[in-house]
Every structure is written in C-alpha cells, then in structure tokens.
Write a protein that holds these residues in place. Structure first.
Motif, PDB file in Angstrom:
ATOM      1  N   VAL A   1      36.700  46.124  55.961  1.00 55.41           N
ATOM      2  CA  VAL A   1      38.123  46.259  55.436  1.00 55.41           C
ATOM      3  C   VAL A   1      38.689  47.734  55.883  1.00 55.41           C
ATOM      4  CG1 VAL A   1      40.047  46.254  53.629  1.00 55.41           C
ATOM      5  CG2 VAL A   1      38.356  44.434  53.779  1.00 55.41           C
TER       6      VAL A   1
ATOM      7  N   VAL B   1      47.926  40.249  44.560  1.00 54.49           N
ATOM      8  CA  VAL B   1      46.993  39.380  45.107  1.00 54.49           C
ATOM      9  C   VAL B   1      45.687  39.267  44.367  1.00 54.49           C
ATOM     10  CG1 VAL B   1      45.246  39.430  47.044  1.00 54.49           C
ATOM     11  CG2 VAL B   1      47.642  40.120  47.571  1.00 54.49           C
TER      12      VAL B   1
ATOM     13  N   VAL C   1      45.786  44.781  42.943  1.00 52.76           N
ATOM     14  CA  VAL C   1      46.044  44.713  44.775  1.00 52.76           C
ATOM     15  C   VAL C   1      47.313  43.889  44.786  1.00 52.76           C
ATOM     16  CG1 VAL C   1      45.014  44.136  46.667  1.00 52.76           C
ATOM     17  CG2 VAL C   1      43.578  44.991  44.813  1.00 52.76           C
TER      18      VAL C   1
ATOM     19  N   MET D   1      45.424  49.475  52.445  1.00 57.50           N
ATOM     20  CA  MET D   1      44.164  48.962  53.253  1.00 57.50           C
ATOM     21  C   MET D   1      44.472  47.684  53.968  1.00 57.50           C
ATOM     22  SD  MET D   1      41.635  49.422  50.378  1.00 57.50           S
ATOM     23  CE  MET D   1      40.036  49.284  51.112  1.00 57.50           C
ATOM     24  N   GLU D   2      43.675  47.299  54.934  1.00 57.03           N
ATOM     25  CA  GLU D   2      43.928  45.966  55.592  1.00 57.03           C
ATOM     26  C   GLU D   2      44.032  44.848  54.559  1.00 57.03           C
ATOM     27  OE1 GLU D   2      40.645  45.854  58.223  1.00 57.03           O
ATOM     28  OE2 GLU D   2      41.428  43.901  59.064  1.00 57.03           O
ATOM     29  N   TYR D   3      45.077  43.991  54.993  1.00 56.13           N
ATOM     30  CA  TYR D   3      44.995  42.643  54.290  1.00 56.13           C
ATOM     31  C   TYR D   3      44.295  41.394  54.992  1.00 56.13           C
ATOM     32  CZ  TYR D   3      46.963  38.529  51.958  1.00 56.13           C
ATOM     33  OH  TYR D   3      47.382  37.428  51.393  1.00 56.13           O
ATOM     34  N   ALA D   4      43.517  41.056  54.113  1.00 60.02           N
ATOM     35  CA  ALA D   4      42.536  39.784  54.709  1.00 60.02           C
ATOM     36  C   ALA D   4      43.308  38.603  54.289  1.00 60.02           C
ATOM     37  CB  ALA D   4      41.138  39.989  54.135  1.00 60.02           C
TER      38      ALA D   4
ATOM     39  N   GLY E   1      41.580  35.304  52.356  1.00 59.66           N
ATOM     40  CA  GLY E   1      41.083  35.401  50.852  1.00 59.66           C
ATOM     41  C   GLY E   1      39.373  35.261  51.104  1.00 59.66           C
ATOM     42  N   GLU E   2      38.821  34.927  49.848  1.00 60.09           N
ATOM     43  CA  GLU E   2      37.629  35.077  49.707  1.00 60.09           C
ATOM     44  C   GLU E   2      36.630  33.919  50.526  1.00 60.09           C
ATOM     45  OE1 GLU E   2      37.777  36.449  45.104  1.00 60.09           O
ATOM     46  OE2 GLU E   2      36.353  35.001  45.708  1.00 60.09           O
TER      47      GLU E   2
ATOM     48  N   LEU F   1      35.767  38.750  52.538  1.00 62.92           N
ATOM     49  CA  LEU F   1      36.805  38.160  52.707  1.00 62.92           C
ATOM     50  C   LEU F   1      37.159  37.885  54.285  1.00 62.92           C
ATOM     51  CD1 LEU F   1      39.175  40.962  50.872  1.00 62.92           C
ATOM     52  CD2 LEU F   1      38.545  38.789  50.076  1.00 62.92           C
TER      53      LEU F   1
ATOM     54  N   GLU G   1      32.063  36.674  47.006  1.00 58.65           N
ATOM     55  CA  GLU G   1      33.429  36.874  46.534  1.00 58.65           C
ATOM     56  C   GLU G   1      33.866  38.039  47.074  1.00 58.65           C
ATOM     57  OE1 GLU G   1      30.988  35.098  42.924  1.00 58.65           O
ATOM     58  OE2 GLU G   1      30.740  35.914  44.756  1.00 58.65           O
TER      59      GLU G   1
ATOM     60  N   ALA H   1      47.437  45.826  52.197  1.00 58.96           N
ATOM     61  CA  ALA H   1      47.100  45.209  50.774  1.00 58.96           C
ATOM     62  C   ALA H   1      47.026  46.675  50.198  1.00 58.96           C
ATOM     63  CB  ALA H   1      45.733  44.608  50.610  1.00 58.96           C
TER      64      ALA H   1
END
Ligand code: 6Z5
Length: 346
Positions: free
Chosen positions: A95, A41, A49, A111-114, A117-118, A164, A161, A62
């Motif tokens: 996150v 990612v 990541v 970790m948590e997957y967002a 995206g940004e 997320l 940036e 993630a």
C-alpha cells in the motif's frame, strides 16, 4: 505533548471516551487538506481509516487518522517508525503512502485505497483458491516481502487480514504497524503478530533475527490460500501454541506434491533450517507457468520524473516544476508530491 500532560488515573476510573467526546477536534472533521472524507472503512483502537476523495484529482484514497492524544511516548515512537518505514517502501504490492498531514493532536496518513478489501474476506466468500490463482497471489506477496527484506524491513504481522486487494484483485500488503528494521547480525525479541501466523520461536520467547518470522507467516498464508483453513489451530492460546510448536499440519488430498514440498520449506520449526526467500527463487511450484522469479533483484521501485505529469501539474494546478522535482528527489510527502503520486499511479 498532551500525552505526557495526562495524569495517570487508574484505568477503572477513567471514563471511556465516548464517540462524540471530541476532546480532539480533528477526529470528526469532514475534510483535511485536499481530501474530503466519505465513510469509515476501518476502526482500530488508536486509528480510524476513512475513505476520502482528493478534491483536485478526484482519486479515492484511504486516510488513516491517528489521535495522538491517546498515545503514550512509546506508541508515538512506534507511529513515527511506521511512517518512516512507509516512506521507504515503493512497491506495486505494498500500500502506497501519498501524503502525511500532522496537526498538534492528530496524524493523517493519506494512503492508497485497496477497494477489494481483505484477502481474508475474499477467502471466506469464495473459499480456497485453485493452485493457479493461489500461485499468482502468492508470487505478488513474495515479491513484496522480499523487497521489504532487501530494504532490511520486516513486517511481523503478515496474515490474510492484512493482505488487501485492489480493484483488479491484486495484492496490497497493509498495516506496517508492527514492522521494524532488522540487522542480520543482531537479534530482536518483541513478540509480534497474530498467533495462528506466529512462528514457534516467538511462542517460545526466543530472540530472532527478523526475516525468518515473516517466512513462517508466508507458509501459513500459502496454506490458507490453497486450503481455506489455518494449518495450526486451537480453541485458546495454549492449544494454539502447542499446535504451532508441534508443527504438525494436515495436507489435504487435493494438494499437489510440489505445493506440499513448498509448504515443508516454509513451515520448519527450527528457524535456522527454515528456507530463506532467496532459496525459493527457483522453487518448482512458485515458478510453474512463469518464466521469471517473483523475487526481483532490483529494489528500486522509485517513481521516475514523468514530464507529462509535471507539465499537467504546472498548467492545471500552477505548481512550478522545480518544487515538484525537489519534492520527489527529497522523498517529501506533502500536497504537491501527493498530486504527482496520485496522477502517476492512476
Ligand atoms: C490505509 C489502509 C492501508 C489501512 O490502514 N486500511 C485499514 C482499514 C480497514 C482495514 C482492514 O480491514 C485490514 C487491513 C487494513 C485496513 C485500509 N483499508 C483499505 N481498504 C479496505 C477496503 C474495504 C475493507 C477493508 C479495507 N485500503 C487501504 C487501507
């Protein structure tokens, strides 16, 4: 560790480690622990990541894969500080850390997957937000940052940036790589963050307490959300520095008075005059259309012990109740508490 064993060859002669040079066997594996890697990612200079799936619950996560062999002592200490800080933070707009897996050469932060995206990319695609939508996002960011400050943690790299979005387009603050603890009675002096979001005192090499540099960045973020542009810009660092230190920024005609007034509270060059988060609790723009402040007083977002989830884990994964509860109470981040967290937050 390997880092100290490496002789310091001058950088020019050190051959760039090419992609498949796996002196670190963990870097290109297909799975770790209960997680099967799917795709990359993001890629930084010390970390990669990967999107992964938890084999038991099917939840997407993630995994930040950090190759320890590329880190010197200082960077290793920074990494462990980042992990300690992530373990401290339990907030809906930060996150989450689910599990830490460490081998001799690699640290895996699950970790948590967002998935959204940004926020930066969202703004590039959709352009500036209407003030109503910007307010909703900004309240989530404010809530998360004030939660951190109450825990004596500063982020120091807040920018579009690093904000997320999850599948509901809710904010998830990422990347606490520059974060640190702060003491209201002492000063820090590390220059951190990205120039367009950096407070003037940082460009002037002045020491700072902590929260006030995040608050300046929040002002820049509010400007970016509502105009789609950066308030301070320049074609090089010198111009950027002059622009930030002059502190002059354009207010577009379409911006409401209350939004302009709020920006003025954040983007004050003198850190001692700059608004503190508690002064923003009853700001008219922040609270327009809402009946409560985003800056919540309770900082305990700790997970509670959900009997239904514990019973399911006992039945389905044969994990005994005591070890689950013990792990939660001792703030452990292993495969047992990871299953609990993944089921709890899903
Ligand atoms: C583990 C963690 C917190 C993290 O370190 N990253 C990296 C990776 C890419 C990236 C970035 O582009 C900006 C900030 C953080 C990051 C994450 N990225 C996501 N989602 C995502 C999805 C599509 C595009 C970008 C990010 N979720 C969780 C994380």
């Amino acid at each position: 560790s390997a880092a100290s064993g490496k002789e310091n060859k001058p950088s020019s002669s050190r051959s760039r480690r090419d992609k498949d040079d796996t002196t670190n066997p963990d870097i290109n594996i297909a799975s770790i622990g209960n997680y099967a890697f799917q795709k990359t990612v993001g890629e930084g200079n010390f970390a990669k990541v990967k999107l992964a799936k938890h084999k038991l619950t099917g939840v997407e996560v993630a995994v930040k894969v950090i190759d320890k062999t590329t880190l010197d002592e200082k960077k290793l200490a920074k990494l462990y500080r980042e992990v300690r800080i992530m373990k401290l933070l339990h907030h809906p707009h930060i996150v989450k850390l689910y599990e830490v897996i460490e081998t001799k050469s690699t640290v895996f932060l699950v970790m948590e997957y967002a998935s959204g995206g940004e926020l930066y990319d969202y703004l590039v695609v959709h352009g500036k937000m209407k003030e109503k939508e910007a307010r909703a996002k900004f309240r989530q960011i404010l809530s998360a940052v004030s939660y951190c400050h109450k825990k004596r943690v500063i982020h120091r790299d807040l920018k579009a940036e690093n904000l997320l979005l999850d599948s509901n387009l809710d904010i998830k603050i990422a990347d606490f790589g520059f974060s640190n603890y702060y003491d209201p009675d002492s000063k820090l002096d590390t220059f951190c963050g990205s120039p367009p979001y950096a407070a003037p005192e940082l460009f002037q090499g002045r020491r700072y307490t902590g929260p006030e540099v995040d608050i300046w960045s929040l002002g820049v973020i509010l400007y970016v959300l509502t105009t789609g542009c950066l308030p301070f810009d320049g074609k090089n660092l010198q111009e950027m520095r002059e622009s930030v230190c002059r502190g002059k920024y354009r207010i577009p005609f379409y911006l409401s008075d209350s939004c302009e007034k709020l920006l003025r509270k954040f983007l004050i060059r003198d850190p001692y005059k700059r608004a503190g988060l508690e002064m923003l609790i009853d700001d008219p723009w922040i609270n327009e259309g809402y009946d409560h402040s985003p800056i919540s007083t309770d900082v305990s977002q700790r997970v509670d012990e959900d009997d239904a989830i514990i019973a399911l884990m006992e039945r389905k994964y044969k994990i005994d109740r005591e070890s689950i509860i013990k792990g939660l109470r001792e703030n452990v981040y292993d495969e047992t508490t990871a299953i609990y967290y993944l089921l709890y937050y899903e």
